[in-house]
Structure formats: structure tokens, C-alpha cells
Design a protein around this motif. Sequence first.
Motif, PDB file in Angstrom:
ATOM      1  N   GLN A  44      -9.667  -9.030   1.517  1.00 55.95           N
ATOM      2  CA  GLN A  44      -8.457  -8.258   1.793  1.00 55.95           C
ATOM      3  C   GLN A  44      -8.361  -7.840   3.252  1.00 55.95           C
ATOM      4  O   GLN A  44      -9.290  -7.235   3.805  1.00 55.95           O
ATOM      5  N   GLY A  45      -7.206  -8.151   3.856  1.00 56.83           N
ATOM      6  CA  GLY A  45      -6.868  -7.647   5.182  1.00 56.83           C
ATOM      7  C   GLY A  45      -5.861  -6.517   5.062  1.00 56.83           C
ATOM      8  O   GLY A  45      -4.882  -6.637   4.322  1.00 56.83           O
ATOM      9  N   VAL A  46      -6.116  -5.410   5.757  1.00 55.05           N
ATOM     10  CA  VAL A  46      -5.232  -4.247   5.706  1.00 55.05           C
ATOM     11  C   VAL A  46      -4.326  -4.258   6.931  1.00 55.05           C
ATOM     12  O   VAL A  46      -4.805  -4.308   8.078  1.00 55.05           O
ATOM     13  N   GLY A  47      -3.021  -4.217   6.677  1.00 58.00           N
ATOM     14  CA  GLY A  47      -2.047  -4.106   7.756  1.00 58.00           C
ATOM     15  C   GLY A  47      -1.572  -2.675   7.889  1.00 58.00           C
ATOM     16  O   GLY A  47      -1.140  -2.070   6.908  1.00 58.00           O
ATOM     17  N   THR A  48      -1.690  -2.102   9.083  1.00 55.69           N
ATOM     18  CA  THR A  48      -1.268  -0.722   9.332  1.00 55.69           C
ATOM     19  C   THR A  48      -0.040  -0.733  10.239  1.00 55.69           C
ATOM     20  O   THR A  48      -0.086  -1.288  11.350  1.00 55.69           O
ATOM     21  N   ILE A  49       1.054  -0.152   9.747  1.00 52.69           N
ATOM     22  CA  ILE A  49       2.296  -0.028  10.525  1.00 52.69           C
ATOM     23  C   ILE A  49       2.260   1.349  11.189  1.00 52.69           C
ATOM     24  O   ILE A  49       2.326   2.382  10.519  1.00 52.69           O
ATOM     25  N   LEU A  50       2.115   1.362  12.509  1.00 47.67           N
ATOM     26  CA  LEU A  50       1.967   2.611  13.251  1.00 47.67           C
ATOM     27  C   LEU A  50       3.338   3.220  13.544  1.00 47.67           C
ATOM     28  O   LEU A  50       4.216   2.560  14.125  1.00 47.67           O
ATOM     29  N   GLY A  85       0.882  -1.163   0.000  1.00 45.26           N
ATOM     30  CA  GLY A  85       0.000   0.000   0.000  1.00 45.26           C
ATOM     31  C   GLY A  85       0.919   1.211   0.000  1.00 45.26           C
ATOM     32  O   GLY A  85       1.627   1.462  -0.975  1.00 45.26           O
ATOM     33  N   THR A  86       0.939   1.945   1.127  1.00 40.10           N
ATOM     34  CA  THR A  86       1.951   3.002   1.271  1.00 40.10           C
ATOM     35  C   THR A  86       3.240   2.429   1.860  1.00 40.10           C
ATOM     36  O   THR A  86       4.280   3.081   1.809  1.00 40.10           O
ATOM     37  N   ALA A  87       3.176   1.236   2.424  1.00 42.74           N
ATOM     38  CA  ALA A  87       4.376   0.541   2.904  1.00 42.74           C
ATOM     39  C   ALA A  87       5.002  -0.231   1.751  1.00 42.74           C
ATOM     40  O   ALA A  87       4.311  -0.669   0.830  1.00 42.74           O
ATOM     41  N   THR A  88       6.309  -0.411   1.827  1.00 42.24           N
ATOM     42  CA  THR A  88       7.054  -1.058   0.750  1.00 42.24           C
ATOM     43  C   THR A  88       7.696  -2.349   1.249  1.00 42.24           C
ATOM     44  O   THR A  88       8.420  -2.347   2.253  1.00 42.24           O
ATOM     45  N   ALA A  89       7.426  -3.443   0.530  1.00 38.98           N
ATOM     46  CA  ALA A  89       8.055  -4.720   0.873  1.00 38.98           C
ATOM     47  C   ALA A  89       9.559  -4.611   0.690  1.00 38.98           C
ATOM     48  O   ALA A  89      10.039  -4.033  -0.278  1.00 38.98           O
ATOM     49  N   GLY A  90      10.300  -5.152   1.644  1.00 33.31           N
ATOM     50  CA  GLY A  90      11.752  -5.113   1.586  1.00 33.31           C
ATOM     51  C   GLY A  90      12.345  -4.056   2.484  1.00 33.31           C
ATOM     52  O   GLY A  90      13.479  -4.201   2.941  1.00 33.31           O
ATOM     53  N   SER A  91      11.591  -2.980   2.737  1.00 37.28           N
ATOM     54  CA  SER A  91      12.088  -1.945   3.652  1.00 37.28           C
ATOM     55  C   SER A  91      11.159  -1.795   4.860  1.00 37.28           C
ATOM     56  O   SER A  91      11.622  -1.693   5.994  1.00 37.28           O
ATOM     57  N   ASP A  92       9.845  -1.825   4.622  1.00 33.18           N
ATOM     58  CA  ASP A  92       8.892  -1.656   5.721  1.00 33.18           C
ATOM     59  C   ASP A  92       8.385  -2.990   6.274  1.00 33.18           C
ATOM     60  O   ASP A  92       8.064  -3.096   7.459  1.00 33.18           O
ATOM     61  N   TYR A  93       8.268  -3.977   5.399  1.00 28.23           N
ATOM     62  CA  TYR A  93       7.802  -5.297   5.825  1.00 28.23           C
ATOM     63  C   TYR A  93       8.367  -6.345   4.876  1.00 28.23           C
ATOM     64  O   TYR A  93       8.924  -6.013   3.822  1.00 28.23           O
ATOM     65  N   VAL A  94       8.211  -7.621   5.263  1.00 30.44           N
ATOM     66  CA  VAL A  94       8.714  -8.726   4.452  1.00 30.44           C
ATOM     67  C   VAL A  94       7.542  -9.333   3.684  1.00 30.44           C
ATOM     68  O   VAL A  94       6.539  -9.760   4.290  1.00 30.44           O
ATOM     69  N   ALA A  95       7.643  -9.369   2.363  1.00 30.96           N
ATOM     70  CA  ALA A  95       6.581  -9.955   1.542  1.00 30.96           C
ATOM     71  C   ALA A  95       6.355 -11.415   1.921  1.00 30.96           C
ATOM     72  O   ALA A  95       7.287 -12.131   2.299  1.00 30.96           O
ATOM     73  N   ASN A  96       5.083 -11.863   1.827  1.00 31.58           N
ATOM     74  CA  ASN A  96       4.757 -13.235   2.192  1.00 31.58           C
ATOM     75  C   ASN A  96       3.632 -13.733   1.291  1.00 31.58           C
ATOM     76  O   ASN A  96       2.751 -12.966   0.888  1.00 31.58           O
ATOM     77  N   SER A  97       3.660 -14.996   0.970  1.00 32.38           N
ATOM     78  CA  SER A  97       2.588 -15.609   0.188  1.00 32.38           C
ATOM     79  C   SER A  97       2.552 -17.097   0.483  1.00 32.38           C
ATOM     80  O   SER A  97       3.514 -17.677   1.011  1.00 32.38           O
ATOM     81  N   GLY A  98       1.425 -17.744   0.155  1.00 36.12           N
ATOM     82  CA  GLY A  98       1.292 -19.171   0.415  1.00 36.12           C
ATOM     83  C   GLY A  98      -0.147 -19.605   0.377  1.00 36.12           C
ATOM     84  O   GLY A  98      -0.987 -18.961  -0.267  1.00 36.12           O
TER      85      GLY A  98
END
Length: 307
Positions: A134-140, A76-89
Motif C-alpha cells: 500500500q502506498g499512501v497519498g497525502t493531499i496537503l 482514506g479521509t479523501a474522497t474519490a470524485g471530489s478530492d481525487y480521481v479514482a484509478n485502477s489497472g
Amino acid sequence: EINETFFVNVSNAANAAIADAQGQGTIQNDDPVPSLSINDVSVTEGNAGTTNANFTVTLSAASGQTVSADFATANGTATAGSDYVANSGTVTFTPGTTTQTITVTVDGDLLNELNETFDVNLTNPANATISDVQGVGTILNDDAQPALSINDVSLSEGNAGTSDATFTVSLSAASGQSVTVNFATADGTATAGSDYVSASGTLTFPPLTTTQSVTVTINGDALNELNETFVVNLSVPSNATISDAQGLGTITNDDPEPTISIGDASVTEGNSGPVDADFTVSLSAPSGQTVTVDYATANGTAAAGSD
């Protein structure tokens, strides 16, 4: 569940033959397919290391079949690799199970920034529908705004032309947002227009930038004068506070004191009455300060009072 079957078998017939020994009973399922949903999650990022954002995927009702669905994170506004770790399965619900957990790793940092979001999307359900895809994850954000400060600068004015007084405006820490602040010069003992050139404007710090410069033009001269000062004031910060709002600029005098000399005078005395003897007192160069000197006559071969 799927339709289910059982059998009724007949055997040991007396006085008859068995033509069809088995009857099949079918239990037809009349329960709707359950639906899958995923919740929203908020998590404080922390200053270092990682934190887990745990999403719960829920079946609306227990199922007699194995239920599965694919999942994948998306920026979303967060970026995988810097703000969070991408995940799938794939999440799998064995018969009777109604909840499963998807864990997404969130990276901590020290950057002041807006709250950021990412999504966990559900796709390809088996033996279920999806009611909330869709689940929205918010990084505070938990990092305070950085503080702005400006240094003091001293420089020699020079005898002619101009020179630059360069002030450094610093952020106490890198920010994840753009930071802005206004600046403007103001007179101290120095005067804009003669001693320096007034300046004003806005400084912008892109994300992760911690320093910017303010340049003030100083006018050179050959006048002996006291050191002179002006200031650069910071105001109206955006996405930051101000810890030091004023930089002091000192224009250091580099011109020597002028020398004083007095000329000689010759005058014809005349036969009567007074005559003026005019002596010229001179400075070797103009001064930026008021110059004074005492004077007094003294006898040579002429005598005060008679000559």
C-alpha cells in the motif's frame, strides 16, 4: 527467471551408430522471486485545476521474466470524485525493468481543510511477491482559515411586546471543516433585562456553510428616550479567525416627545397672611429621559408684590 535449457548434439559418428544424438542441459534458476513495493506520496492540492500524485512501484531486483501486478485507489479521509480521481489497472515490468509509475489526479479547491489521504493498493502479483502492498497519498491543504465577521443591526423597539434583532455572522469563504465561534451580548447604553434580553451561546458552521444568525429579543415600551445600543461579541473561534468581533445593535426610539401642560388654580385670598396657589404641571406620557421646563409668574389683573 524460469529454468532454461540448451542442447549438445552429436553427429558424424565413425565406426559407431548414434542411438541418442542429443543431450539436454538444464540451467536451474537459483535466484529468488523479486518483491514489489510502492512508495508514499504527498502533494499540495492547489486552488484549482488538477495536480498529479506520482507513485513509484519498484522491483527489489531485475527479473528475467515479465512481472505484473494490479493496482487500485481507495478512499482514506479523501474522497474519490471530489478530492481525487479514482484509478485502477495493471503495472507491467518487462525483463530487466525495475520501476513503473502510477499517476493519480488530485483536484484543487479553495476549502480550508485537514490534510487528506487516499491509498494505492497492489494485488495479484505475477512472477513476484509484494513486500509493501500500500502506498499512501497525502493531499496537503494550502488554503488559509476563513475569517468570521458580524454585521450591525438597527430596529425600532415598538410600543409593547417584543421584536427580534437578527445579526448575521459570516465566513469569508466556505470551509471544508466545521467552524465554531462563541457569542455573547453586552450592554452599551441599553440595559439587558429592561431594554433587551441577554443572549449567549455557540454558533456552528457545518462544512460549506457560510452564514449563521444570532437573534436578540428587544423589549418594546412607550417611553420617549434616546436611541440605545448593545453589542454582540464573538470569541473563541475554531478552524477560523475573526476579522470583525463585534456587532452593534441600535434600538431606535419610536415614541414621540410628551407634551407639557399646566393646570389652573383658584384660591381664596383670606384676610391676612399668605395662601398658596398650587399649579400642577403635567406630562402627557411618562418619558425615558429627564424632562425640564422653566416657569415664571406674570401679572394678569393681579399685581405681583401686592396681590
